[in-house]
Design an enzyme around this catalytic site. Structure first.
Site, PDB file in Angstrom:
ATOM      1  N   GLU A  65       0.823  -1.209   0.000  1.00  0.00           N
ATOM      2  CA  GLU A  65       0.000   0.000   0.000  1.00  0.00           C
ATOM      3  C   GLU A  65       0.856   1.257   0.000  1.00  0.00           C
ATOM      4  O   GLU A  65       0.526   2.242  -0.649  1.00  0.00           O
ATOM      5  CB  GLU A  65      -0.980   0.027   1.168  1.00  0.00           C
ATOM      6  CG  GLU A  65      -1.879   1.241   1.107  1.00  0.00           C
ATOM      7  CD  GLU A  65      -3.225   1.076   1.794  1.00  0.00           C
ATOM      8  OE1 GLU A  65      -3.905   2.104   1.952  1.00  0.00           O
ATOM      9  OE2 GLU A  65      -3.605  -0.052   2.147  1.00  0.00           O
ATOM     10  N   HIS A  92       0.147 -14.335  -0.497  1.00  0.00           N
ATOM     11  CA  HIS A  92       1.480 -14.565   0.043  1.00  0.00           C
ATOM     12  C   HIS A  92       1.957 -15.930  -0.468  1.00  0.00           C
ATOM     13  O   HIS A  92       1.304 -16.945  -0.254  1.00  0.00           O
ATOM     14  CB  HIS A  92       1.450 -14.508   1.564  1.00  0.00           C
ATOM     15  CG  HIS A  92       0.829 -13.234   2.062  1.00  0.00           C
ATOM     16  ND1 HIS A  92       1.492 -12.033   2.024  1.00  0.00           N
ATOM     17  CD2 HIS A  92      -0.394 -12.970   2.574  1.00  0.00           C
ATOM     18  CE1 HIS A  92       0.706 -11.086   2.494  1.00  0.00           C
ATOM     19  NE2 HIS A  92      -0.450 -11.630   2.841  1.00  0.00           N
ATOM     20  N   HIS A 109      -4.408   0.821 -14.296  1.00  0.00           N
ATOM     21  CA  HIS A 109      -5.316   1.884 -14.754  1.00  0.00           C
ATOM     22  C   HIS A 109      -4.987   3.164 -13.999  1.00  0.00           C
ATOM     23  O   HIS A 109      -4.812   3.129 -12.782  1.00  0.00           O
ATOM     24  CB  HIS A 109      -6.767   1.483 -14.463  1.00  0.00           C
ATOM     25  CG  HIS A 109      -7.741   2.615 -14.500  1.00  0.00           C
ATOM     26  ND1 HIS A 109      -8.200   3.155 -15.680  1.00  0.00           N
ATOM     27  CD2 HIS A 109      -8.315   3.328 -13.503  1.00  0.00           C
ATOM     28  CE1 HIS A 109      -9.039   4.152 -15.398  1.00  0.00           C
ATOM     29  NE2 HIS A 109      -9.119   4.272 -14.082  1.00  0.00           N
TER      30      HIS A 109
END
Length: 144
Positions: A65, A92, A109
């Site tokens: 993230e 994972h 995108h």
């Protein structure tokens, strides 16, 4: 030569000592930037491991993230918008116990209101550790 996806010209020098908050706590740093990708790394150390001595899956998600959010931020005009994560998933594959893990974010995108990023996480030898997909919403800065 491919055209850069970044809103402003950027180089690795722009990231010297730029780590803040969660990234700083987990020692995440940007180590490479190309025309259409960015790479960050995180050490596999006590604070990124789970009790069995292997990389914590949550730490992998934080890395994904963080790098996805950085990529999203770099792809937009930050005077008008900023990225907020709205979805992340991760698979994972392996369990490193030391060294570094590297997250490479590439766009799927890039739109006006959202962007979607593939993030591949590998170890020091290039073996896949995890892969993730991250979606960012491009929020407008509040009117001041």
């Amino acid at each position: 030569m491919s055209k850069s996806i970044w809103f402003h010209p950027i180089s690795i020098e722009n990231f010297k000592d730029s780590s803040v908050n969660m990234d700083k706590h987990l020692d995440i740093e940007i180590v490479e930037i190309g025309d259409d990708f960015i790479v960050g790394r995180m050490p596999v150390i006590e604070k990124t491991k789970q009790p069995y001595g292997i990389l914590h899956g949550g730490a992998s998600c934080v890395l994904a993230e963080s790098i996805g959010s950085t990529a999203a931020a770099l792809s937009m005009d930050n005077t008008k918008k900023y990225p907020v994560g709205i979805e992340i998933n991760a698979n994972h594959i392996s369990s490193p116990t030391d060294g570094y893990v590297y997250a490479k974010a590439t766009p799927v995108h890039i739109g006006g209101s959202t962007s979607v990023w593939n993030i591949d996480i590998t170890n020091d030898t290039g073996k896949r550790v995890a892969f993730s997909r991250f979606t960012a919403m491009h929020k407008n800065h509040p009117e001041t």
